[in-house]
Design an enzyme around this catalytic site. Structure first.
Site, short mmCIF file in Angstrom:
data_model
loop_
_atom_site.label_atom_id
_atom_site.label_comp_id
_atom_site.label_asym_id
_atom_site.label_seq_id
_atom_site.Cartn_x
_atom_site.Cartn_y
_atom_site.Cartn_z
N CYS A 102 0.84 -1.19 0.00
CA CYS A 102 0.00 0.00 0.00
C CYS A 102 0.88 1.24 0.00
O CYS A 102 1.87 1.32 0.74
CB CYS A 102 -0.89 0.01 1.25
SG CYS A 102 -2.07 1.37 1.28
N HIS A 127 -9.31 -4.04 -1.75
CA HIS A 127 -8.26 -3.23 -1.09
C HIS A 127 -8.65 -1.75 -1.13
O HIS A 127 -8.47 -1.03 -0.14
CB HIS A 127 -6.92 -3.46 -1.82
CG HIS A 127 -5.78 -2.64 -1.31
ND1 HIS A 127 -4.67 -3.19 -0.70
CD2 HIS A 127 -5.54 -1.30 -1.34
CE1 HIS A 127 -3.81 -2.22 -0.37
NE2 HIS A 127 -4.32 -1.06 -0.76
N GLU A 128 -9.21 -1.32 -2.27
CA GLU A 128 -9.57 0.09 -2.41
C GLU A 128 -10.79 0.46 -1.59
O GLU A 128 -10.82 1.50 -0.93
CB GLU A 128 -9.81 0.43 -3.89
CG GLU A 128 -8.60 0.23 -4.80
CD GLU A 128 -7.33 0.83 -4.21
OE1 GLU A 128 -6.29 0.16 -4.29
OE2 GLU A 128 -7.36 1.93 -3.63
N HIS A 164 -10.03 1.15 1.88
CA HIS A 164 -9.52 2.50 2.15
C HIS A 164 -10.66 3.47 2.44
O HIS A 164 -10.53 4.37 3.27
CB HIS A 164 -8.71 3.04 0.96
CG HIS A 164 -7.27 2.63 0.94
ND1 HIS A 164 -6.39 2.89 1.98
CD2 HIS A 164 -6.54 1.99 0.00
CE1 HIS A 164 -5.19 2.42 1.68
NE2 HIS A 164 -5.24 1.87 0.48
O1 LIG Z 1 -4.63 1.44 -2.38
C1 LIG Z 1 -3.81 1.41 -3.32
N1 LIG Z 1 -2.50 1.50 -3.11
O2 LIG Z 1 -2.09 1.64 -1.87
C2 LIG Z 1 -1.53 1.51 -4.21
C3 LIG Z 1 -0.39 0.56 -4.01
N2 LIG Z 1 -0.82 -0.81 -3.80
C4 LIG Z 1 -1.21 -1.57 -4.85
O3 LIG Z 1 -1.32 -1.14 -5.96
C5 LIG Z 1 -1.46 -2.99 -4.51
C6 LIG Z 1 -0.40 -3.88 -4.41
C7 LIG Z 1 -0.65 -5.21 -4.10
C8 LIG Z 1 -1.93 -5.68 -3.89
C9 LIG Z 1 -2.98 -4.79 -4.00
CL1 LIG Z 1 -4.57 -5.36 -3.75
C10 LIG Z 1 -2.75 -3.45 -4.32
CL2 LIG Z 1 -4.05 -2.33 -4.43
NI NI Z 2 -3.58 0.98 -0.52
#
Ligand SMILES: O=CN(O)CCNC(=O)c1cccc(Cl)c1Cl
Ligand code: NI
Length: 182
Positions: free
Chosen positions: A109, A152-153, A156
């Site tokens: 993240c 994941h988003e 947030h």
């Molecule tokens: O919330 C977004 N970020 O923090 C951006 C950086 N992380 C990624 O792109 C990312 C990396 C690995 C697994 C997932 Cl699921 C994600 Cl989302």
């Molecule tokens: Ni993230």
């Protein structure tokens, strides 16, 4: 480049606010900025020049804007269209599989400046409802990597960070029927 806030900032732990339509010009600019950041972060030269970590998703709270908007940009195979490129407004998971999936590499993240090893168990498939920047409602089904990134988003937007899902005692414990994604 946009300033991404880091863990410790309370905005990352807040539930962000629903957006209303029509979007203001500022909110439309925010949608553009989120997607532009992802495109830049995935462009080797630009990422190198601005020292950007690549991202496949970015949520407005990561720019200190506590609104329910996120952009996802998941590349397709080399030289082909992205497998998912969308700004999601007021996204809601309408249903999800019992089947669990996790990325074998774990997750990272941009708001977490450290590696947190461990599996992040999530639903393998989701039915997602979201609104686009014109306010049009969409319902789509996602699975595997796309479903994981969107979860994941959405986390947030609800003040949840990926490591909240990691089993602290046994970070690599995972249901034995979980799908492990490369
Ligand atoms: O919330 C977004 N970020 O923090 C951006 C950086 N992380 C990624 O792109 C990312 C990396 C690995 C697994 C997932 Cl699921 C994600 Cl989302
Ligand atoms: Ni993230």
């Amino acid at each position: 480049m946009k300033n991404i806030i880091r863990e410790g900032n309370p905005i990352l732990r807040a539930r962000s606010s629903e957006m209303t339509f029509p979007l203001s010009n500022d909110d439309k600019q925010l949608a553009h900025d989120l997607m532009e950041f992802l495109e830049n972060s995935q462009d080797e030269e630009i990422a190198e020049k601005y020292h950007l970590r690549a991202g496949v998703g970015l949520a407005a709270p990561q720019l200190a804007i506590s609104k329910r908007m996120t952009a996802v940009l998941i590349p397709g195979p080399e030289g082909e269209e992205p497998s998912l490129k969308q700004v999601l407004i007021n996204p809601t998971i309408l249903s999800q599989s019992v089947q669990v999936a996790a990325l074998s590499e774990g997750e990272g993240c941009l708001s977490v400046d450290r590696d947190v090893p461990g599996y992040v168990p999530r639903a393998d498939r989701i039915t997602l409802r979201y609104f686009d920047i014109e306010g049009v409602q969409h319902k789509i089904r996602l699975k595997n990597y796309e479903a994981i990134v969107v979860q994941h988003e959405i986390d947030h937007l609800n003040g949840i960070l990926f490591f909240d899902h990691i089993n602290n005692d046994k970070p690599f414990a995972i249901p034995n029927d979980a799908i492990m994604l490369e």
